[in-house]
Design a protein around this motif. Structure first.
Motif, PDB file in Angstrom:
ATOM      1  N   MET A 112      -9.888  -2.061   2.472  1.00 31.16           N
ATOM      2  CA  MET A 112      -8.814  -2.658   3.267  1.00 31.16           C
ATOM      3  C   MET A 112      -9.362  -3.442   4.460  1.00 31.16           C
ATOM      4  O   MET A 112      -8.848  -4.507   4.794  1.00 31.16           O
ATOM      5  CB  MET A 112      -7.815  -1.593   3.732  1.00 31.16           C
TER       6      MET A 112
ATOM      7  N   LEU B 137      -1.550   4.753   3.612  1.00 29.98           N
ATOM      8  CA  LEU B 137      -2.489   3.630   3.801  1.00 29.98           C
ATOM      9  C   LEU B 137      -1.753   2.472   4.467  1.00 29.98           C
ATOM     10  O   LEU B 137      -1.925   1.319   4.086  1.00 29.98           O
ATOM     11  CB  LEU B 137      -3.069   3.180   2.463  1.00 29.98           C
ATOM     12  N   ARG B 138      -0.904   2.813   5.450  1.00 32.80           N
ATOM     13  CA  ARG B 138      -0.111   1.762   6.088  1.00 32.80           C
ATOM     14  C   ARG B 138      -0.395   1.718   7.583  1.00 32.80           C
ATOM     15  O   ARG B 138       0.260   2.390   8.368  1.00 32.80           O
ATOM     16  CB  ARG B 138       1.373   2.008   5.845  1.00 32.80           C
TER      17      ARG B 138
ATOM     18  N   TYR C 160       0.835  -1.201   0.000  1.00 32.47           N
ATOM     19  CA  TYR C 160       0.000   0.000   0.000  1.00 32.47           C
ATOM     20  C   TYR C 160       0.869   1.250   0.000  1.00 32.47           C
ATOM     21  O   TYR C 160       1.990   1.237   0.498  1.00 32.47           O
ATOM     22  CB  TYR C 160      -0.920  -0.004   1.230  1.00 32.47           C
TER      23      TYR C 160
ATOM     24  N   SER D 247       0.293  -4.846   5.971  1.00 29.46           N
ATOM     25  CA  SER D 247      -0.682  -3.768   6.172  1.00 29.46           C
ATOM     26  C   SER D 247      -2.024  -4.344   6.610  1.00 29.46           C
ATOM     27  O   SER D 247      -2.645  -3.863   7.560  1.00 29.46           O
ATOM     28  CB  SER D 247      -0.842  -2.956   4.886  1.00 29.46           C
TER      29      SER D 247
END
Lengths: 468, 543
Positions: free
Chosen positions: B208, B121-122, B117, B237
């Motif tokens: 996610m 977005l981690r 990612y 992630s």
């Protein structure tokens, strides 16, 4: 008259103490008396009463008597129409475009609604009771739309119309191919860059959605062991293929809009509306045959290259060919006077009065899939009603009252009565330290004026866009 | 055999050295002791030893080996806890805002991590792995009486996982009280790529969480019977989201306005997350919803006030904005009344002393002083599940203490002693505020203050304002233009020059601006670099 005043006071009370939220469904009776009722379905009825009970239109006729608890509104000399429905709006949205990808079907306008946006109230003041809130047009396939009623003052979850069909934005032409975007060195231009590329992106998405559906079908038939990944991008596209999600497709040129209809035929679904459709008059019979609706501006064009070949007779020609036409605003500002846009349709070509009125009421309701519950003044439908000071197609007409499901959301007399109190409240608030400009010694606080940029369809996420 | 002896010797040395550091015991006598967990002791003694509270009470006597402080006229509180900060974490290197920023960001993504990612977005990014332990940087927080803080990254949609640290200790491992404490999420986009807007933030986050849920299921399937199944790919992630989905750690949403809080409640409900709201200033009208969602609030004590200068060609501020600023000081009392657990956080206040001043405002607006103290001591410890070891003055708890002369919520007060893990700090009187760093002309120049500027975009000049607070070489504040108001980051002052970065939303994406300027008397000028090019700006000081 006294009742009206009482009602106004009640409204002021609700408005001032917004935390006291009324029940989701209005209970009780409202009787509108002695109006000229423009039903939008069965012609105009003189000296007619409308009884609304528990949010629904109960009776339409003469000398209706209501129960003792009913609110009675004397509309002698006034005109009553169904609530106006705007089939293309970006109001009350905190973001309009997810412009990064060419397919953003995973985004949902429902997530970014802002029920406190004053534009909603201004829309109510123009007689608008419902709207289709669309993602912007930056992508071949944009986000999931939401159909709302303008229940200003209510919590956000009361706005979406329960049971309204799901929708999605498509777009073709200059916006999705990013014609106006300047790409800097090092920046990768986003595919697609041409009209044929836009169509390819759509076809590719449908193919992927077919594969996706097949993968799930196989899993459900126990042909595979591992469940497929749930894909939020492809799910809504599968729903289009299954006829469960209405496509609202932004476009200008007849060639590409026709191509979209052919693409829909290829994949076996129907396009719900062609949005803007400035050249729709060129292929009106084909649109009628496909069964798509068209949602247009009446007399606004030439604001970009692909928007030149238009005529104000567009609505008339489409109407003449049996196409369901609606007139939309795509603008917080024009939303407030859609009644005058409908009037122009009578001027250009001579569409009959009721059919012109339908273009801002029943026709958009049908396009949004809520024609069975609103859009006209008929028994059993929602009490979404506008009371006008005179004929709504007159430039002198103003809205006196707008109600949704029998509940008053705009009342001109209450608004006027409230102004002194609001002014006083403002003055008191402006005197507080926290509201004073630094170093100003108490000059009234000022902020940069919001620039009116025209329309919102191609808006960036800062509340205004330059182009449609 | 020899080895064993050696080990014992080592252990002994270790013990000795520990004793020499921690063995010093302290006793504060004759002090008023606000235990928070129990009744306040009007006159009593607190004994600190080995990093813990050894004894507390009205009839406790100071041990013979203790260093004794006469606490007459002093009040001892549990050490103050700032429930949301970025303390000890470096501002992440940002791609330069010029052309190619997108490519640079992608390159950074490729190099920095094996994550699938992009940066932002981690959820696996953990503050506990990144914290800088150098003690000096916590001094101003300690001087304001803070012994403990939750710290977490400040950018991205997933800000990462927070750590709760004591504000001294010399190493991250010594400082950490709990890590990870929570997963943190912001309603924002990622500059230059998907998700670039609020719309995409929701869809990307949702995807996610769904993927993480599936990841967990596939791992389980594979563990039970790997034959005939492709092995699920490792994904750090997604794996970082699983504890949040399993309600093992709470999820903190940065949500300040009412509608943001409602969005956070809705999203948390969708995935059955343990919800904490950070910011929360607009929560006053939706206490019932928070109650229903079983949510806690980390209330920002950075109360809003107007910072933009007047401009004759501007519209008045909206009633909504004016009302909001007036209502915010009432929020804490409403949360208390509604039974919502809440803690105070500094909300990026530049001067932590403003926190107690704003707490005093909350008290004027209906909050009890006890509840205010609780919100900066025991309440955050309870919210994060560490009230068994800290947050109140009880025997055996961590010796985090703040000793105050005067009323903590009054104007005249001095923090006299601060104990962090039993280590004593005696705040010095704050140095006089630097008058500026002027270039030796005799007139000191300050960049701080308010500036009215014109940005010379060709054919379309934009007006704006800069509201700066300067503390030594650090510049904080905000930039306001037609694109909205945005906080400045990485603000620096050198001599009469300054620089900062800021992010504005335009065209559906977030644009990074790099601003460099120079102040000469009451004039300011400089340049703004953006992906659209470089434009000059100039302006004057607003008195």
């Amino acid at each position: 008259m006294r009742l009206l005043k009482l009602l106004s006071l009640f409204f002021v009370a609700i408005f001032c103490f917004g935390s006291e939220r009324a029940a989701a469904q209005m209970q009780g009776e409202v009787l509108i008396r002695n109006a000229t009722v423009m039903t939008a379905s069965r012609g105009n009825l003189q000296n007619t009463d409308i009884l609304i009970r528990d949010g629904k239109i109960q009776r339409i006729g003469r000398n209706i008597s209501a129960g003792s608890g009913a609110s009675v509104i004397d509309a002698t000399g006034k005109y009553v129409t169904p609530g106006i429905i705007d089939a293309h709006s970006h109001t009350m949205m905190n973001a309009v475009n997810e412009g990064t990808l060419s397919v953003t079907s995973m985004t949902r306008i429902r997530d970014v609604l802002d029920p406190g946006n004053i534009a909603i109230y201004r829309g109510l003041a123009g007689g608008v009771t419902a709207a289709l809130l669309l993602h912007g047009s930056a992508n071949a396939i944009g986000g999931q739309s939401v159909t709302v009623k303008f229940k200003y003052g209510k919590p956000v979850e009361d706005f979406p119309v329960a049971g309204a069909p799901e929708g999605i934005k498509f777009a073709m032409g200059e916006n999705p191919k990013r014609s106006s975007q300047v790409f800097q060195a090092g920046q990768t231009p986003r595919y697609p860059r041409t009209r044929m590329g836009v169509l390819e992106v759509m076809r590719d998405a449908f193919r992927r959605a077919q594969d996706y559906k097949r993968a799930w079908d196989d899993f459900r038939a126990k042909k595979t062991r591992v469940p497929p990944r749930r894909d939020l991008e492809l799910e809504p596209i599968v729903e289009i293929l299954e006829g469960k999600r209405i496509v609202h497709a932004h476009g200008y040129r007849s060639d590409e809009q026709l191509n979209l209809l052919l693409l829909a035929d290829e994949f076996g679904f129907k396009v719900g509306t062609l949005q803007h459709g400035l050249e729709a008059y060129k292929f009106a019979p084909e649109i009628a045959k496909h069964g798509a609706g068209v949602s247009i501006f009446v007399d606004s064009w030439s604001y970009k290259i692909e928007a030149y070949d238009n005529t104000p007779y567009n609505a008339y020609i489409l109407w003449k060919n049996g196409v369901n036409v609606s007139i939309n605003s795509d603008s917080n500002e024009r939303m407030r006077r859609l009644n005058l846009d409908a009037a122009k349709v009578m001027k250009y070509g001579g569409v009959p009065e009721q059919d012109a009125l339908k273009m801002i009421t029943l026709n958009p309701a049908i396009q949004l899939g809520i024609g069975n519950r609103t859009g006209s003044i008929d028994q059993g439908k929602d009490g979404d009603i506008v009371i006008w000071s005179e004929h709504p197609f007159s430039p002198y007409a103003h809205v006196e009252m707008t109600m949704i499901e029998g509940e008053i959301f705009f009342d001109r007399s209450a608004d006027i009565a409230r102004r002194d109190a609001l002014q006083k409240e403002r003055e008191e608030l402006e005197r507080l330290d926290v509201n004073r400009a630094p170093g100003s010694g108490g000059t009234p606080p000022r902020i940069p004026a919001e620039r009116i940029r025209g329309d919102l369809d191609d808006a960036d996420d800062i509340g205004g866009g330059q182009r449609r | 055999m020899k080895l064993k002896l050696f080990v014992i010797a080592l252990a002994a040395i270790g013990l000795l050295s520990a004793t020499s550091v921690l063995g010093q015991s302290y006793a504060i006598t004759n002090a008023r002791i606000v235990t928070v967990s129990g009744a306040t002791i009007d006159r009593g003694t607190v004994v600190v030893r080995d990093g813990l509270i050894e004894a507390v009470g009205a009839n406790v006597s100071a041990p013979a080996d203790a260093k004794i402080f006469d606490g007459a006229g002093l009040t001892v509180y549990p050490g103050f806890f700032d429930s949301l900060t970025n303390l000890g974490l470096a501002a992440p290197p940002r791609p330069a805002g010029g052309p190619g920023a997108q490519a640079a960001a992608q390159q950074q993504t490729a190099q920095a991590s094996t994550s699938n990612y992009p940066v932002g977005l981690r959820p696996e990014d953990a503050a506990g792995d990144q914290i800088n332990a150098a003690e000096a940087q916590y001094e101003s927080a300690r001087n304001a009486g803070f012994t403990t803080a939750l710290t977490v990254g400040r950018t991205g949609i997933f800000n990462g996982q927070s750590a709760i640290v004591n504000l001294a200790g010399g190493s991250a491992s010594a400082m950490i009280v709990k890590s990870p404490a929570a997963l943190h999420i912001s309603f924002t986009g990622i500059p230059g790529q998907y998700p670039g807007s609020l719309l995409g933030m929701f869809s990307a986050t949702r995807q996610m969480f769904y993927d993480a849920r599936r990841h967990q299921e596939l791992q389980k399937m594979y563990a039970e019977n790997p034959r005939g199944m492709r092995r699920p790919e490792a994904d750090r992630s997604l794996e970082a989201l699983i504890p949040a989905l399993n309600r093992e750690i709470p999820v903190v949403f940065n949500a300040n306005s009412e509608i943001e809080i409602i969005r956070a409640i809705d999203l948390a409900r969708e995935f059955n997350l343990r919800l904490i709201i950070a910011g929360g200033q607009g929560a006053g009208g939706i206490v019932d919803r928070l109650k229903k969602a079983d949510a806690s609030v980390l209330l920002s004590m950075n109360f809003p006030k107007r910072t933009t200068a007047s401009s004759p060609d501007a519209d008045p501020e909206s009633l909504e904005v004016l009302r909001f600023r007036a209502e915010v000081p009432k929020t804490a009392a409403k949360l208390a009344q509604g039974g919502i657990p809440f803690a105070f956080q500094s909300g990026a206040l530049t001067n932590l002393n403003d926190l107690s001043a704003n707490a005093a405002l909350a008290i004027q607006n209906g909050l009890t002083a006890d509840a205010a103290i609780r919100a900066m001591t025991l309440a955050p410890a309870e919210i994060f599940g560490i009230s068994d070891r800290t947050g109140s003055i009880e025997t055996g708890k961590i010796a985090n203490l703040t000793v105050v002369r005067g009323d903590i919520f009054g104007k005249e007060k001095t923090i006299t002693h601060v104990f962090v893990d039993g280590k004593l700090f005696e705040p010095k009187a704050p140095p006089a505020r630097p008058a500026g760093t002027g270039g030796g002309t005799g007139t000191p120049t300050t960049v701080g203050g308010n500036w009215s500027i014109t940005i010379d975009v060709p054919g379309q000049p934009l007006s704006g304002t800069l509201n700066f607070t300067q503390q030594a070489g650090v510049l904080t504040g905000q930039l306001t233009t037609q694109l909205g108001t945005t906080p400045i980051r990485d603000g620096r002052v050198t001599g009469n020059s300054f620089s900062f970065t800021a992010t504005v939303q335009f065209g559906g994406v977030a644009l990074d601006l790099n601003v460099n300027g120079t102040v000469t008397g009451d004039k300011v000028s400089g340049t703004i670099d953006s992906p659209q090019g470089t434009v000059p700006f100039s302006g004057t000081r607003v008195p």
